[in-house]
Design a protein around this motif. Structure first.
Motif, PDB file in Angstrom:
ATOM      1  N   VAL A  21      88.943  23.493  55.001  1.00  0.00           N
ATOM      2  CA  VAL A  21      89.456  23.568  55.855  1.00  0.00           C
ATOM      3  C   VAL A  21      89.188  23.377  57.060  1.00  0.00           C
ATOM      4  O   VAL A  21      89.394  21.839  58.231  1.00  0.00           O
ATOM      5  N   GLY A  24      89.118  19.458  56.296  1.00  0.00           N
ATOM      6  CA  GLY A  24      90.744  18.901  56.492  1.00  0.00           C
ATOM      7  C   GLY A  24      90.605  18.662  57.853  1.00  0.00           C
ATOM      8  O   GLY A  24      91.135  17.426  58.323  1.00  0.00           O
ATOM      9  N   ARG A  25      90.131  19.927  58.853  1.00  0.00           N
ATOM     10  CA  ARG A  25      90.285  19.615  60.425  1.00  0.00           C
ATOM     11  C   ARG A  25      89.704  18.000  61.154  1.00  0.00           C
ATOM     12  O   ARG A  25      89.257  17.826  61.876  1.00  0.00           O
ATOM     13  N   SER A  28      90.939  14.958  59.837  1.00  0.00           N
ATOM     14  CA  SER A  28      92.665  15.118  59.886  1.00  0.00           C
ATOM     15  C   SER A  28      92.249  14.572  61.632  1.00  0.00           C
ATOM     16  O   SER A  28      93.451  14.244  62.718  1.00  0.00           O
ATOM     17  N   VAL A  29      91.430  15.779  62.884  1.00  0.00           N
ATOM     18  CA  VAL A  29      91.701  15.912  64.161  1.00  0.00           C
ATOM     19  C   VAL A  29      90.720  15.309  65.137  1.00  0.00           C
ATOM     20  O   VAL A  29      91.496  14.295  65.572  1.00  0.00           O
ATOM     21  N   PHE A  30      89.055  15.164  63.733  1.00  0.00           N
ATOM     22  CA  PHE A  30      88.480  14.087  64.700  1.00  0.00           C
ATOM     23  C   PHE A  30      88.049  13.366  64.077  1.00  0.00           C
ATOM     24  O   PHE A  30      87.448  12.379  65.154  1.00  0.00           O
ATOM     25  N   ALA A  35      94.659  14.145  56.087  1.00  0.00           N
ATOM     26  CA  ALA A  35      94.033  15.235  55.101  1.00  0.00           C
ATOM     27  C   ALA A  35      94.676  16.184  54.301  1.00  0.00           C
ATOM     28  O   ALA A  35      95.849  16.642  54.911  1.00  0.00           O
ATOM     29  N   ASP A 156      86.127  25.470  66.048  1.00  0.00           N
ATOM     30  CA  ASP A 156      88.036  25.447  66.194  1.00  0.00           C
ATOM     31  C   ASP A 156      88.174  26.602  65.014  1.00  0.00           C
ATOM     32  O   ASP A 156      88.945  27.269  66.308  1.00  0.00           O
ATOM     33  N   LEU A 157      86.960  26.176  63.929  1.00  0.00           N
ATOM     34  CA  LEU A 157      88.088  27.485  63.346  1.00  0.00           C
ATOM     35  C   LEU A 157      87.142  29.378  62.695  1.00  0.00           C
ATOM     36  O   LEU A 157      87.746  29.731  62.126  1.00  0.00           O
TER      37      LEU A 157
END
Lengths: 180, 383
Positions: A21, A24-25, A28-30, A35, A156-157
């Motif tokens: 995750v 993927g984050r 896709s986000v940064f 992803a 973030d996670l």
């Protein structure tokens, strides 16, 4: 860049899903990429088989499952025998040196290994950060995403009280991956 | 898993979380549900988010209570939703029929799992496609949408709320466990940019003949708590809501008007995605997750100059039979791909069989995503 399919396999509790995750984050986000992450696991939370897959790409990803990974990360012996047959020639295999005995692997597979679990215990006194060392190793070795994006995704996670520890473990893995 | 407090404008979200966020964006302010794999993340996420937006979250004692809560909340003026999987839908079906007949807007999410019965909680299947349409007793129409990505879990949940409010009826989201648990990039719009359909409420009675039920153009809803009275019953009733269970003409009217309310608006409701069909000899009918394997297969086949395209109903119910009939005039073969033993196949056949051949291709192993080779081989066989 075309699609990169990564499969991470291990046992429940090793942080396999969280690692995927984070990748993927980060993508896709940064890094504004596409992803897709999927996972399969048994009903037991700890000790059961866990497999998580992540595809990253510059383009829209149609097929969400990794049938033949470009990068296979294996963190348990049982997972090795389950997944190694899906790894084709010239692809990358990453294993934990102390947990997985690698045998009968084609010479054309690029195999890298590190003592993720042992370093987590010896240096960080917490085997739960072994997955972060593995993640850093993966990024250091393959450079598929930037370290900065991964760090932001970890922030973030991961719970705040262990964030610093996890980030230190991640960069420990990056250095290991760069040097080995 | 999503520990970060605030969802970003472009985020990496699990399908179930995207669905929950879509509901919040659509103005959902009531959720009742009972946990079940693989739908639990929706309830779990909303148990926190619902309070942040001033809504109500109830974990009920079972699924029967959940859908009953949702219908009641909707009559109280809320935009209401529940989420479950096939076994939960089985329990809800009696009250889903009540929701249809009392014209109660609400959204029901079914994250399908391996079935029948308790089945396999974390295996994905498309096994409840007919259950959503025919599960409750009697003749009725339902609206059901089938998402194929995290983005569509978000977008179609908003659309489901809009359709439920516009047509005063329960609307299904038919997802599955792989889409529900899959994480993907989701772009979230600004709420100001969204077109949200707000409920057309009855403000005051305009005399004794005021229709509050059974209008093909959708009657204004006398939401409770505004000084209006309404008799809301599952028994056969007239436009004013009062029962008449002895006159077949009243029954005939109720069934036909309720059906026509949906069927006469099919053009407004039905959404299809067509890819590469312009010159296609072969079309593949698929929906939800299966369509992603189909699209990948078509991409490969097109590189070999095979004229094949994809027909993906986003709206499953009402069934897009007219669109399929048109398609059947343009292609020689339609291959139906669905992760079950052919639930929508008879409907495709009924619409297309006069004009072209219809072939069924289930995945080699039910509960798995098609390998692209399975589909490509079938395409080559029929071309």
């Amino acid at each position: 860049m075309s699609e990169i399919g990564i499969r991470l396999a291990g046992l429940g509790g090793q942080g396999v899903v969280l690692s995927s995750v984070i990748i993927g984050r980060a993508a896709s986000v940064f890094e504004n990429m596409e992803a897709v992450q999927t996972q399969t696991y048994g009903s037991d939370m700890r000790g059961g088989d866990v497999c998580s897959e992540i595809i990253i790409s510059e383009q829209k990803i149609l097929y969400p499952i990794v049938n033949y990974p470009d990068i296979l990360v294996v963190l348990a012996q049982k997972a090795f025998s389950q997944h190694i047959q899906d790894l084709k020639e010239n692809r990358i295999l990453i294993t934990d040196k102390n947990l997985v005995e690698v045998n009968n692997v084609s010479k054309n597979i690029k195999h890298f290994c590190g003592s993720f679990n042992n370093i987590a215990i010896d240096k960080f006194k917490d085997n739960r950060v072994a997955n972060m060392i593995m993640l850093g190793f993966l990024i250091g070795k393959t450079k598929i995403l930037s370290q900065a994006s991964l760090e932001k995704a970890i922030v973030d996670l991961v719970p705040a009280n262990v964030m610093e520890l996890n980030i230190q473990a991640f960069y420990e893995g990056v250095i290991l991956g760069n040097n080995l | 898993m999503e520990k970060n407090k605030k969802i970003r404008n472009a985020d990496f979200l699990q399908g179930n979380i995207a669905c929950a966020e879509g509901a919040i964006m659509a103005g959902c302010n009531f959720f009742a549900g009972y946990p079940i794999t693989p739908a639990s993340e929706i309830a779990h996420h909303l148990s926190k988010r619902m309070f942040e937006v001033g809504g109500t979250f109830i974990q009920t004692e079972d699924e029967i209570a959940a859908i009953a809560n949702v219908l009641g909340a909707s009559w109280g003026g809320a935009k209401a939703m529940t989420a479950t999987s096939g076994p939960g839908i089985s329990l809800m079906l009696e009250n889903i029929g009540l929701g249809v007949v009392t014209e109660t807007p609400c959204v029901i999410v079914n994250v399908q799992r391996g079935s029948p019965s308790t089945g396999s909680p974390s295996i994905h299947m498309q096994g409840d496609m007919l259950q959503s349409k025919f599960g409750s007793q009697g003749d009725y129409q339902i609206i059901a949408l089938a998402p194929s990505s995290s983005q569509e879990m978000f977008d179609l949940t908003i659309e489901a709320f809009n359709l439920s409010e516009q047509f005063r009826t329960p609307v299904f989201i038919l997802s599955d466990s792989l889409i529900g648990h899959m994480r993907e990039r989701v772009e979230l719009p600004n709420k100001e940019e969204l077109a949200l359909f707000e409920r057309r409420r009855l403000k005051s009675y305009q005399g004794i003949n005021q229709k509050i039920f059974l209008d093909e153009k959708v009657a204004l809803m006398p939401v409770f708590g505004n000084g209006l009275k309404a008799n809301v019953t599952g028994s056969t009733h007239k436009e004013d809501g009062f029962r008449n269970v002895s006159d077949p003409k009243i029954l005939d009217n109720e069934i036909k008007v309720l059906s026509n309310k949906i069927l006469k608006h099919k053009k407004e409701i039905i959404r299809i995605e067509e890819v590469n069909l312009e010159d296609a000899d072969v079309a593949i009918f698929s929906y939800g997750l299966s369509s992603r394997a189909v699209l990948k297969s078509i991409e490969v086949a097109r590189k070999e100059r095979i004229k094949v395209g994809s027909f993906r109903p986003i709206t499953i119910w009402p069934f897009p039979d007219e669109e399929i009939k048109k398609l059947s005039n343009r292609v020689k073969t339609i291959i139906v791909c669905e992760n079950n033993l052919g639930q929508l196949l008879p409907f495709v056949k009924a619409a297309a069989c006069e004009n072209c051949q219809v072939i069924f291709l289930p995945p080699k192993t039910l509960g798995t995503l098609y390998h692209t080779m399975e589909i490509i081989e079938k395409i080559k066989e029929v071309v």
